[in-house]
Scaffold this motif. Structure first.
Motif: not given
Length: 231
Positions: A191-195, A173-178, A145-147, A182-186
């Protein structure tokens, strides 16, 4: 040190003008500082033009420090570490700068960085500075939500994150799932770049998500820094 401190208090413009000459400017400034504390307006080195990425990397290389170490990173496990010389860092930054450009990021666009303290975070923010994009760093422990709110506040075009994170005894820690939540409502995110930090499996949207290593694959190592206003 005491003399410098006293000068910074008694003659602040003169003091900061001297300090500013330590970095590289494309164009010098007209006014050192212009502030109105009542209305909350503060400006520094008005009229000056420079690039933060250039000052963090290129000028050190030009001064003969290219093979000196620029970044030392130690992971959650002290046995896991990475080092970058200034020459190596410049290549990494330029490559990711060009990758961002290939994804349509232009001067003035906003890029959200939602990562832990990994080398790619420093590389990404320096790449943003290099091409004139604005980077918005969101603490890796913040909720989805904060993101979401921070992305929407600045209308970020790209989100850069990682698969999962590690902090102390906390694993995966669930970074990508968080980020996905978040991006469901952004609506601004394109695009999302994932390390790939831990190698843990994460969901990837084929139309939106791209791995960092794939985004930079075959991308050129040279990227001219944008000339930016000091403010």
């Amino acid at each position: 040190i005491l003399v410098l401190y006293e000068k910074s208090i008694n003659k602040p413009n003169e003091f900061w003008q001297e300090q500013a000459k330590r970095i590289t400017w494309y164009e010098s400034w007209n006014t050192v500082s212009d502030h109105d504390f009542i209305n909350g307006s503060i400006e520094w080195f008005k009229g000056g033009k420079l690039n933060a990425s250039y000052n963090c990397i290129d000028r050190h290389i030009e001064n003969g420090y290219g093979e000196d170490i620029a970044i030392i990173w130690e992971g959650n496990n002290p046995n896991q570490s990475r080092k970058f010389t200034y020459n190596e860092l410049l290549k990494e930054v330029c490559q990711f700068s060009n990758a961002l450009k290939d994804l349509g990021v232009k001067k003035g666009d906003r890029v959200c960085l939602y990562m832990q303290m990994i080398p790619e975070l420093a590389i990404a923010l320096l790449a943003c500075a290099r091409i004139g994009a604005v980077h918005s760093v969101v603490f890796g422990a913040f909720s989805s939500e904060s993101l979401r709110d921070r992305i929407n506040d600045s209308k970020c075009k790209i989100l850069v994150t990682q698969d999962t994170g590690v902090r102390g005894k906390k694993q995966n820690i669930n970074m990508k799932s968080n980020a996905d939540s978040a991006v469901c409502d952004t609506p601004s995110i394109e695009q999302v770049i994932v390390v790939r930090r831990t190698g843990e499996p994460v969901a990837m949207d084929a139309h939106r998500d791209i791995w960092w290593h794939e985004a930079i694959s075959g991308v050129q190592f040279e990227c001219k820094p944008e000339v930016m206003d000091s403010e």
